[in-house]
Design an enzyme around this catalytic site. Structure first.
Site, PDB file in Angstrom:
ATOM      1  N   CYS A   5     -29.275-117.813  23.680  1.00 21.79           N
ATOM      2  CA  CYS A   5     -29.295-116.363  23.502  1.00 21.79           C
ATOM      3  C   CYS A   5     -30.352-115.785  24.440  1.00 21.79           C
ATOM      4  O   CYS A   5     -31.333-116.452  24.763  1.00 21.79           O
ATOM      5  CB  CYS A   5     -29.656-116.063  22.048  1.00 21.79           C
ATOM      6  SG  CYS A   5     -29.980-114.335  21.685  1.00 21.79           S
ATOM      7  N   CYS A  35     -35.553-114.722  21.823  1.00 21.51           N
ATOM      8  CA  CYS A  35     -35.205-116.036  22.378  1.00 21.51           C
ATOM      9  C   CYS A  35     -35.654-116.186  23.824  1.00 21.51           C
ATOM     10  O   CYS A  35     -35.867-117.313  24.290  1.00 21.51           O
ATOM     11  CB  CYS A  35     -33.704-116.259  22.263  1.00 21.51           C
ATOM     12  SG  CYS A  35     -33.146-116.197  20.564  1.00 21.51           S
ATOM     13  N   ASP A  61     -26.187 -98.242  -2.059  1.00 16.01           N
ATOM     14  CA  ASP A  61     -25.264 -98.928  -2.956  1.00 16.01           C
ATOM     15  C   ASP A  61     -25.748 -98.622  -4.367  1.00 16.01           C
ATOM     16  O   ASP A  61     -26.904 -98.259  -4.583  1.00 16.01           O
ATOM     17  CB  ASP A  61     -25.269-100.431  -2.637  1.00 16.01           C
ATOM     18  CG  ASP A  61     -24.107-101.134  -3.322  1.00 16.01           C
ATOM     19  OD1 ASP A  61     -23.282-100.455  -3.960  1.00 16.01           O
ATOM     20  OD2 ASP A  61     -24.035-102.373  -3.227  1.00 16.01           O
TER      21      ASP A  61
END
Ligand SMILES: [Zn+2]
Length: 530
Positions: free
Chosen positions: A274, A279, A87
């Site tokens: 999840c 997790c 960017d």
């Protein structure tokens, strides 16, 4: 450099974008790498997440790491060997006002560090700004875009042409039209932070659709700042091919845990909903006790897993032709997304034009939201513009929707057909069904996709019933039958089909009869015919 579309559903597509560092499959999420703060290392993105593309900021690199990046080249500097997009610092311009670089400097710098995808120094529109200012951002960005040809010295870098205009759709359209004339390999839409922070996804739908309708569709579109997985289905369905996420890291810094339908605070979670590698190995209580840096890293990793998992789910939905179903599922995760999907209705005709005509799977119709889906809109348009009933047909026999498809295979409907055939006047009778969500389905079209390949949830909601009744009425009005015979409608239709038929027959001065199930109605039909 090339972009090839390999599969499509709605306006979403799976594509292959090739830059000098290889091919990436779109839709592609580019995690934002801040060269100063690397929560997840670029190398780990590649190795642990299979991530083939990232985005970083050329302006920040030029200010803080100019020598290292110029010497080593961007890929070695970041230790990432997939596709890198840079960017230009425009975002810093929006947030901090005034930055110390020029359009030419930033073009040259991106070439020097050997980026794969580069962005011109555009002027982001923002949100709460006056229209003259918006016009200025659009015009100045177009001017700089035109000057790129004079500034750049390499041809192996893909350039991004940003579309501005913010919430002023006329200016978004102008910006997209003008940028679309220039030879950018990727176009981009700036999504103002207010849109994301305040969940103005209905405004986002309008901005994206306006940009898409005015840009060359064969080239990819990047959506700046769309980093939360709960909106991926929406923006992919609208035709965004690339997006970047800083959110995975920014959220982690604030102990925020992303899910496919929203965000949770770590301390509000008792369980992790999840099964990602993070997790699966731990639980919220344990993570909360970790030192800040470790906690942030784990949360950022989980957030990335959720993002990439959701993208895979969306790509699978595209290949199955079930992107609309996926979109509805996510829309019910948050009211602002539902509002956005409702806004899409305004663009349903354009969406229909751009969507594939046949698919591998049948469609699931849940609620009246589905009335905006391309298959429903397409049937309506075809019945209105292209369809005419068989020339000898004088009588329209309207039968209620069946679970059996095609409808004429239902035993009792077969019996009617046999009875009518006995009269030798079968050519005079046109047998159709009325069915949600399509409206009229003529017997001869009943096996055309998707008119026998759909499932609906019953009882129907009132918008759906009203829609079907309208289609029935419109059909009778636009055709020239002498008689309309309606097999008495089941209660689920709330009398609306009968009312629509009666109104339309009155207008057309056509005979209207209701046949009742208990009567030997097959015989009655033949008696009317004889
Ligand atoms: Zn997880």
């Amino acid at each position: 450099m090339s972009f090839e579309i390999v599969d499509r559903d709605l306006m979403g597509r799976i594509g292959r974008f090739e830059s000098k560092s290889g091919v990436v499959e779109t839709p592609q999420l580019m995690p934002v790498i801040n060269p100063n703060v690397q929560t997840v290392l670029p190398k780990a993105l590649e190795e642990d997440f299979g991530c083939r593309a990232l985005i970083t900021n050329a302006y920040i690199i030029s200010k803080k790491h100019k020598e290292a990046a110029s010497e080593k080249g961007l890929h070695n500097f970041l230790d990432f060997h997939g596709t890198i997009m840079t960017d230009s610092g425009a975002y810093q311009l929006l947030i901090y006002k005034g930055i110390e670089t020029t359009p030419e400097e930033i073009v040259r710098f991106q070439e020097m560090i050997d980026t794969d995808i580069a962005t011109i120094l555009d002027i982001p529109t923002g949100w709460a700004v006056t229209k003259p200012y918006v016009r200025k951002t659009v015009d100045e960005t177009i001017k700089r875009a035109k000057e790129l040809a004079m500034m750049k010295t390499r041809d192996d870098i893909a350039w991004v042409g940003p579309v501005q205009g913010g919430r002023h759709l006329d200016l978004v359209a102008k910006s997209a039209r003008e940028m679309g004339k220039l030879p950018f390999q990727i176009y981009a839409l700036g999504s103002p932070t207010q849109v994301m922070e305040q969940y103005k996804f209905d405004a986002l739908v309008e901005m994206i659709m306006t940009a898409k309708m005015n840009l060359p569709l064969g080239r990819p579109l990047h959506l700046f700042g769309a980093g939360h997985p709960f909106m991926f289905s929406l923006v992919v369905a609208l035709g965004c091919d690339f997006f970047d996420s800083a959110a995975y890291a920014l959220f982690a810094r604030e102990d925020r845990y992303m899910t496919v339908s929203g965000t949770a605070k770590l301390n509000e979670l008792k369980y992790f909903p999840c099964s990602c590698p993070v997790c699966s190995k731990t639980d919220p209580e344990e993570v909360e006790k970790l030192p800040k840096v470790e906690r942030e890293k784990l949360l950022a990793e989980h957030n990335l897993h959720v993002c990439f998992g959701e993208l895979r789910r969306i790509k699978q939905a595209i290949t199955e032709g079930r992107l609309w179903e996926q979109l509805e599922k996510r829309a019910h995760g948050h009211p602002s997304l539902l509002q956005a999907l409702k806004k899409l209705k305004k663009y349903s005709e354009y969406l229909e034009q751009q969507s594939p005509v046949t698919k591998r799977s049948g469609i699931f119709y849940f609620t009246s939201l589905g009335l905006a889906r391309p298959e429903v809109v397409r049937h309506r348009k075809r019945m209105l513009n292209r369809y005419s009933p068989p020339t000898k047909a004088k009588i329209l026999l309207l039968l209620p929707q069946t679970q059996t498809k095609p409808f004429q295979n239902l035993k009792k409907y077969r019996e009617i057909l046999i009875e009518i055939k006995r009269t030798n006047k079968i050519d005079n009778v046109h047998v159709c069904t009325y069915a949600a969500p399509f409206g009229i389905i003529p017997r001869e079209l009943s096996e055309v996709y998707p008119l026998s390949q759909y499932e609906i949830a019953s009882p129907l909601d009132s918008e759906t019933v009203t829609y079907v009744a309208e289609q029935v009425g419109n059909y009778i009005e636009q055709t020239n039958y002498e008689k309309i015979m309606l097999l008495r409608e089941p209660p689920v239709w709330r009398g609306k089909i009968t009312a629509a038929c009666r109104r339309a027959c009155k207008k057309k001065n056509a005979f209207f009869a209701i046949l009742r199930e208990r009567e030997p109605w097959a015989k009655k039909i033949s008696s009317i015919l004889l």
